[in-house]
Design a protein around this motif. Structure first.
Motif, PDB file in Angstrom:
ATOM      1  N   VAL A   2       0.847  -1.203   0.000  1.00 55.37           N
ATOM      2  CA  VAL A   2       0.000   0.000   0.000  1.00 55.37           C
ATOM      3  C   VAL A   2       0.891   1.266   0.000  1.00 55.37           C
ATOM      4  N   ALA A   3       0.713   2.079  -1.039  1.00 53.32           N
ATOM      5  CA  ALA A   3       1.589   3.246  -1.225  1.00 53.32           C
ATOM      6  C   ALA A   3       1.622   4.160   0.007  1.00 53.32           C
ATOM      7  N   GLY A   4       0.454   4.420   0.596  1.00 54.06           N
ATOM      8  CA  GLY A   4       0.388   5.333   1.750  1.00 54.06           C
ATOM      9  C   GLY A   4       1.107   4.769   2.968  1.00 54.06           C
ATOM     10  N   VAL A   5       1.088   3.448   3.108  1.00 59.60           N
ATOM     11  CA  VAL A   5       1.803   2.787   4.215  1.00 59.60           C
ATOM     12  C   VAL A   5       3.305   2.963   3.991  1.00 59.60           C
ATOM     13  N   ARG A   6       3.742   2.726   2.757  1.00 59.07           N
ATOM     14  CA  ARG A   6       5.173   2.845   2.451  1.00 59.07           C
ATOM     15  C   ARG A   6       5.651   4.284   2.672  1.00 59.07           C
ATOM     16  N   LYS A   7       4.802   5.239   2.308  1.00 58.91           N
ATOM     17  CA  LYS A   7       5.189   6.645   2.451  1.00 58.91           C
ATOM     18  C   LYS A   7       5.523   6.940   3.923  1.00 58.91           C
ATOM     19  N   GLU A   8       4.660   6.460   4.818  1.00 57.63           N
ATOM     20  CA  GLU A   8       4.875   6.705   6.255  1.00 57.63           C
ATOM     21  C   GLU A   8       6.158   6.022   6.745  1.00 57.63           C
ATOM     22  N   LEU A   9       6.329   4.761   6.347  1.00 52.85           N
ATOM     23  CA  LEU A   9       7.489   4.022   6.864  1.00 52.85           C
ATOM     24  C   LEU A   9       8.795   4.527   6.256  1.00 52.85           C
ATOM     25  N   VAL A  10       8.763   4.900   4.983  1.00 54.98           N
ATOM     26  CA  VAL A  10       9.990   5.430   4.351  1.00 54.98           C
ATOM     27  C   VAL A  10      10.421   6.711   5.071  1.00 54.98           C
ATOM     28  N   LYS A  11       9.431   7.543   5.405  1.00 51.00           N
ATOM     29  CA  LYS A  11       9.726   8.792   6.133  1.00 51.00           C
ATOM     30  C   LYS A  11      10.416   8.460   7.479  1.00 51.00           C
ATOM     31  N   ALA A  12       9.851   7.500   8.199  1.00 54.37           N
ATOM     32  CA  ALA A  12      10.415   7.113   9.506  1.00 54.37           C
ATOM     33  C   ALA A  12      11.815   6.509   9.340  1.00 54.37           C
ATOM     34  N   GLN A  13      11.999   5.715   8.285  1.00 51.29           N
ATOM     35  CA  GLN A  13      13.300   5.057   8.070  1.00 51.29           C
ATOM     36  C   GLN A  13      14.382   6.088   7.741  1.00 51.29           C
ATOM     37  N   ARG A  14      14.024   7.070   6.931  1.00 49.72           N
ATOM     38  CA  ARG A  14      15.013   8.114   6.589  1.00 49.72           C
ATOM     39  C   ARG A  14      15.416   8.894   7.836  1.00 49.72           C
ATOM     40  N   LYS A  15      14.444   9.139   8.703  1.00 46.43           N
ATOM     41  CA  LYS A  15      14.716   9.881   9.937  1.00 46.43           C
ATOM     42  C   LYS A  15      15.705   9.089  10.818  1.00 46.43           C
ATOM     43  N   LEU A  16      15.473   7.758  10.895  1.00 46.90           N
ATOM     44  CA  LEU A  16      16.341   6.916  11.729  1.00 46.90           C
ATOM     45  C   LEU A  16      17.780   6.896  11.199  1.00 46.90           C
ATOM     46  N   ALA A  17      17.928   7.179   9.905  1.00 42.70           N
ATOM     47  CA  ALA A  17      19.257   7.064   9.290  1.00 42.70           C
ATOM     48  C   ALA A  17      20.052   8.361   9.319  1.00 42.70           C
ATOM     49  N   THR A  18      19.489   9.405   9.926  1.00 40.98           N
ATOM     50  CA  THR A  18      20.180  10.700   9.836  1.00 40.98           C
ATOM     51  C   THR A  18      21.258  10.890  10.904  1.00 40.98           C
ATOM     52  N   CYS A  19      21.257  10.010  11.912  1.00 38.11           N
ATOM     53  CA  CYS A  19      22.106  10.292  13.071  1.00 38.11           C
ATOM     54  C   CYS A  19      23.575   9.971  12.889  1.00 38.11           C
ATOM     55  N   CYS A  20      23.884   8.885  12.196  1.00 39.85           N
ATOM     56  CA  CYS A  20      25.240   8.356  12.323  1.00 39.85           C
ATOM     57  C   CYS A  20      25.472   7.279  11.269  1.00 39.85           C
ATOM     58  N   GLY A  21      26.549   6.545  11.414  1.00 41.75           N
ATOM     59  CA  GLY A  21      26.768   5.435  10.503  1.00 41.75           C
ATOM     60  C   GLY A  21      25.624   4.443  10.652  1.00 41.75           C
ATOM     61  N   VAL A  22      25.116   3.938   9.519  1.00 40.76           N
ATOM     62  CA  VAL A  22      23.939   3.076   9.599  1.00 40.76           C
ATOM     63  C   VAL A  22      23.994   1.951   8.563  1.00 40.76           C
ATOM     64  N   VAL A  23      23.550   0.784   8.981  1.00 44.32           N
ATOM     65  CA  VAL A  23      23.331  -0.317   8.044  1.00 44.32           C
ATOM     66  C   VAL A  23      21.827  -0.589   8.079  1.00 44.32           C
ATOM     67  N   MET A  24      21.186  -0.464   6.921  1.00 46.08           N
ATOM     68  CA  MET A  24      19.735  -0.660   6.868  1.00 46.08           C
ATOM     69  C   MET A  24      19.428  -1.756   5.857  1.00 46.08           C
ATOM     70  N   ASP A  25      18.567  -2.703   6.247  1.00 41.66           N
ATOM     71  CA  ASP A  25      18.232  -3.758   5.285  1.00 41.66           C
ATOM     72  C   ASP A  25      16.740  -3.789   4.983  1.00 41.66           C
ATOM     73  N   GLY A  26      16.411  -4.256   3.777  1.00 38.67           N
ATOM     74  CA  GLY A  26      15.007  -4.323   3.370  1.00 38.67           C
ATOM     75  C   GLY A  26      14.853  -4.737   1.921  1.00 38.67           C
ATOM     76  N   ARG A  27      13.947  -4.054   1.219  1.00 46.07           N
ATOM     77  CA  ARG A  27      13.693  -4.386  -0.189  1.00 46.07           C
ATOM     78  C   ARG A  27      13.949  -3.198  -1.110  1.00 46.07           C
ATOM     79  N   ASP A  28      13.724  -1.982  -0.568  1.00 44.40           N
ATOM     80  CA  ASP A  28      13.786  -0.758  -1.391  1.00 44.40           C
ATOM     81  C   ASP A  28      14.760   0.256  -0.802  1.00 44.40           C
ATOM     82  N   ILE A  29      15.735  -0.215  -0.036  1.00 43.90           N
ATOM     83  CA  ILE A  29      16.619   0.741   0.664  1.00 43.90           C
ATOM     84  C   ILE A  29      17.530   1.462  -0.349  1.00 43.90           C
ATOM     85  N   GLY A  30      18.162   0.693  -1.220  1.00 41.64           N
ATOM     86  CA  GLY A  30      19.066   1.303  -2.196  1.00 41.64           C
ATOM     87  C   GLY A  30      18.338   2.072  -3.294  1.00 41.64           C
ATOM     88  N   THR A  31      17.079   1.724  -3.538  1.00 42.76           N
ATOM     89  CA  THR A  31      16.338   2.366  -4.631  1.00 42.76           C
ATOM     90  C   THR A  31      15.499   3.557  -4.164  1.00 42.76           C
TER      91      THR A  31
END
Ligand code: CDP
Ligand code: CDP
Length: 222
Positions: free
Chosen positions: A105-134
């Motif tokens: 669901v596009a609206g669900v992804r929009k919310e989670l992508v926003k939260a994931q980007r926020k989590l990645a702003t602090c420091c060195g990060v390794v993030m795994d998933g399906r659409d992280i690099g894209t």
């Protein structure tokens, strides 16, 4: 390494993403973010609240309201949903079988992508998933796409479950994995896809140590 990097690891179920990502993050002293766990937590909430999973508006509402966070307890990653530890509950067969419906669901992804980007702003990060690099971190310093044959991925998941004392039917598990991969690959928004600039590693015949060393050496080169 002087600079703190962002490392994106994508791939299908059972390719070894979370196992490898966690160890790479530990070795580099980066934080690790399991984005699949976030989709799983939302799915759990939708199931607990008896939401019709075809009702996109209700799913988006859940995504906007849910409070998802991560914590570490005795070196173990824990995921909290609305302050409750749901680390085990998000790995059930029921969640496995419904998570891709929520994740498409596009609206669900929009919310989670926003939260994931926020989590990645602090420091060195390794993030795994399906659409992280894209989608989530298109400017990541390192992008890895992990794959393995479906037979090997099923064998790994089968063994993981067996180690936890859960016995499942191999053929059924394989079907579940194939079905989930298909849904993840073919959705319109944020599909499972290798980024053009990602390094693909076929791990079918590789030990996880080899995969970890390969990723660390790619990070060191950057
Ligand atoms: O551990 P496993 O690879 O089986 O799955 P996961 O990484 O926990 O992800 C569970 C599900 O969440 C996937 O099958 C996708 O439907 C969804 N997901 C996603 O859509 N986008 C992500 N970045 C991560 C997971
Ligand atoms: O996160 P994802 O679904 O991609 O895979 P995982 O949950 O990390 O599961 C992979 C399983 O395969 C773990 O039990 C690993 O120990 C094992 N494994 C691996 O991760 N990498 C290899 N090259 C070989 C085995």
């Amino acid at each position: 390494m002087n600079k703190e990097l962002t490392v994106a690891i994508d791939g299908p179920a059972g390719a070894g993403k979370s196992t490898v990502a966690k160890i790479v993050a530990d070795k580099l002293e980066y934080i690790y973010i399991d984005t699949g766990a976030m989709y799983r937590a939302l799915t759990l909430k939708a199931l607990q609240e008896d939401i019709d999973l075809t009702n996109k508006a209700d799913l988006v509402k859940i995504a906007q309201q849910a409070k998802i966070s991560f914590s570490k307890n005795n070196k173990q990653e824990r995921i909290l949903l609305d302050q409750q530890d749901v680390t085990s509950q998000i790995r059930t067969k029921r969640v496995n079988n419904h998570v891709s419906l929520v994740a498409k669901v596009a609206g669900v992804r929009k919310e989670l992508v926003k939260a994931q980007r926020k989590l990645a702003t602090c420091c060195g990060v390794v993030m795994d998933g399906r659409d992280i690099g894209t989608v989530v971190l298109p400017n990541a310093d390192v992008k890895i796409f992990l794959t393995a044959s479906v037979e090997e991925r099923t064998t790994r998941r089968f063994q993981q479950l067996k180690d936890k004392g859960v016995n499942v039917n191999f053929a059924e598990l394989k079907e579940e994995i194939i079905k989930r991969d298909q849904l993840d690959r073919n959705r319109e928004v944020g599909p499972l896809q290798k980024a053009d600039d990602a390094v693909e590693i076929d791990t079918t015949d590789l030990d996880k140590k080899d995969v970890i060393n390969k990723i660390i050496s790619i990070c060191q080169e950057v």
